[in-house]
Enzyme design. Structure first.
Site, PDB file in Angstrom:
ATOM      1  N   GLU A 257      49.883 -16.933   7.030  1.00 57.52           N
ATOM      2  CA  GLU A 257      49.901 -15.913   8.324  1.00 57.52           C
ATOM      3  C   GLU A 257      51.471 -15.406   7.635  1.00 57.52           C
ATOM      4  OE1 GLU A 257      51.376 -16.139  12.738  1.00 57.52           O
ATOM      5  OE2 GLU A 257      51.098 -18.081  11.700  1.00 57.52           O
ATOM      6  N   LYS A 308      47.517  -9.060  15.708  1.00 54.43           N
ATOM      7  CA  LYS A 308      47.310  -9.951  16.293  1.00 54.43           C
ATOM      8  C   LYS A 308      46.866  -9.713  18.472  1.00 54.43           C
ATOM      9  CE  LYS A 308      48.747 -15.024  17.676  1.00 54.43           C
ATOM     10  NZ  LYS A 308      49.382 -16.770  16.869  1.00 54.43           N
ATOM     11  N   CYS A 358      46.730 -17.387  13.333  1.00 50.95           N
ATOM     12  CA  CYS A 358      47.893 -18.571  13.723  1.00 50.95           C
ATOM     13  C   CYS A 358      46.627 -19.546  14.458  1.00 50.95           C
ATOM     14  CB  CYS A 358      49.057 -18.338  14.091  1.00 50.95           C
ATOM     15  SG  CYS A 358      50.214 -19.881  14.584  1.00 50.95           S
TER      16      CYS A 358
END
Length: 478
Positions: A257, A308, A358
């Site tokens: 990430e 995300k 994440c």
């Protein structure tokens, strides 16, 4: 006072059963002290005892968040004093434990009986565990099912029920053991536990043997601490990328990430990256616009593949700004807007796959939606370098065990400092790279196409728990 200490003891035992602590076997008895504590007292006392149980569990299980809030974030961003991180840490515990006021409150109406009472309590607990995971502040970290990540036989059920089914089983057995201990029937407890572990071992032996996949992925683990990462220029990160990929032409490479901390499509390193992509297909993360994104860089072209969707409260987004506006100092580089879709893509004719970012791996619905959209294996990219303790890395990595079994998809995590590793569709950890070391790993992934019952119907066990809770209460009144 004794009741309070018993509820805290339950919280301690539950946390010691979590990944990286003492033993997952403790989870079968961890709530028994709480049930003894709640045996007497009014409805509000039970509500507070249940709250303190989960509050204790959360603070111990996530102790590794405290140094991040008091040391790492203030050091890197310098927006607040360290002591304020302690306040935020305890507030986190309050937010996570708040739904369990509800469990304690409704436990007051539990029917009597060796079987009906455990069934009711397991149903009510499962309902509030589900509620804890929804909304802008929703989080599933510390779910008691995490304790069973090594119980590979038992966890196969989550391809049908999701992890809520394991939550139900754990609470049911704890409540049952509490009832049996009151009646001094310890031999029955021993029999149940023995059967449970024989069943687990039998299922493990019946699982198909692990198979090597056909699609190759090179996972990049640069192992850069946050204090260094946030002071490293994009040009220096480019140099590191070139160094690690030397002699690796013609492969698909995935970085962790936010490998870059700026939108490199328009930076001075863009031309170099485009040249690298003519030798390797690279999947690389960096913030783009107002989104935390992952891009496919192929043949000199940047293609956004995912942004995300589940942003982390306070760090990446500010939940309920009118209520929590005073905590905006916790933000990272900036606040992001959530992505709009659960993307599926392929490279060079590869099987279809999806990439979560994440802590999205903590949320079953993210992996489920990826698979519903056609993903044949799952990847998560993350930067866990914020955390000082290996237990934090393990807590995050084992979420992939549950996501893999729920969806029957192999799960690859690519992390900055670790844990970078591959988990098969039955939850077996096939291979991991050494933690906190600069590494490059070649993983062979096996795609799958069929959908599990859980992928098709989601958290149906939540609604079953509502039904069971109501039915047991009604049956007790007849």
């Amino acid at each position: 006072m004794a009741s309070f200490l018993l509820s805290v003891l339950s919280g301690i035992l539950t946390s010691l059963s979590m990944p990286g602590f003492l033993s997952g076997a403790l989870i079968w008895f961890s709530m028994v002290p709480l049930f003894f504590a709640m045996e007497r007292g009014g409805i509000w006392k039970k509500a507070f005892l249940s709250f303190f149980y989960f509050f204790t569990h959360v603070l111990i299980t996530f102790f590794w968040v405290l140094p991040t809030l008091t040391e790492n974030l203030p050091l890197v961003f310098g927006r607040y004093p360290s002591w304020l991180g302690v306040v935020v840490f305890f507030l986190m515990g309050v937010i996570e434990a708040a739904p369990f006021f509800g469990f304690g409150f409704f436990s007051h109406f539990a029917p009597r009986g060796t079987f009906l009472r455990p069934l009711y309590l397991a149903s009510i607990y499962t309902i509030f565990e589900y509620i804890r995971g929804i909304g802008e502040l929703g989080f599933t970290g510390g779910r008691i099912s995490d304790a069973l990540f090594r119980h590979l036989g038992l966890i196969q059920v989550i391809s049908i029920t999701g992890t809520l089914g394991l939550v139900f089983l754990i609470v049911f057995l704890n409540a049952l053991f509490y009832e049996l201990l009151k009646r001094r029937k310890t031999s029955v407890i021993f029999t149940v536990i023995t059967f449970l572990y024989i069943f687990n071992a039998t299922i493990v032996h019946l699982l198909p043997l692990p198979e090597s996949g056909t699609f190759e992925i090179v996972a990049l683990q640069p192992s850069i601490s946050p204090s260094l990462k946030y002071s490293t220029s994009s040009r220096e990160m480019l140099k590191l990328l070139e160094e690690m990929l030397k002699g690796r032409e013609g492969q698909v490479v995935i970085t962790p990430e936010a490998f870059f901390l700026e939108d490199v499509r328009y930076s001075p390193v863009s031309s170099n990256l485009r040249e690298i992509s003519k030798k390797n297909t690279i999947i690389i993360g960096f913030p783009a616009g107002e989104k935390n994104s992952v891009f496919l860089l192929e043949n000199g072209t940047f293609k956004r593949v995912y942004s995300k969707v589940k942003l982390f409260p306070f760090v990446e987004t500010l939940p309920y700004p009118k209520v929590f506006g005073i905590f905006s100092f916790l933000r990272g580089l900036s606040y992001y807007e959530p992505g709009e879709e659960f993307s599926v893509f392929s490279v060079n004719g590869s099987p279809t796959f999806s990439i979560g970012i994440c802590f999205e791996s903590y949320f079953p619905e993210v992996s489920r939606k990826f698979v519903k959209n056609g993903s044949e294996f799952l990847v998560t990219v993350t930067n866990d370098g914020w955390f000082h303790y290996r237990v934090a890395l393990l807590n995050h990595f084992v979420q992939g065990v549950f996501r893999a079994v729920e969806t029957r998809r192999q799960f690859l995590q690519v992390a900055n400092t670790g844990i970078t590793g591959l988990i098969d569709e039955y939850g077996r950890i096939l291979r991991v790279l050494p933690m906190e070391k600069k590494s490059l790993g070649l993983f062979r992934v096996k795609p799958r196409k069929e959908e599990t019952f859980y992928v098709r119907f989601g958290d149906w066990f939540f609604y079953l728990s509502i039904l069971l809770g109501g039915l047991t209460w009604i049956l007790a009144k007849l």
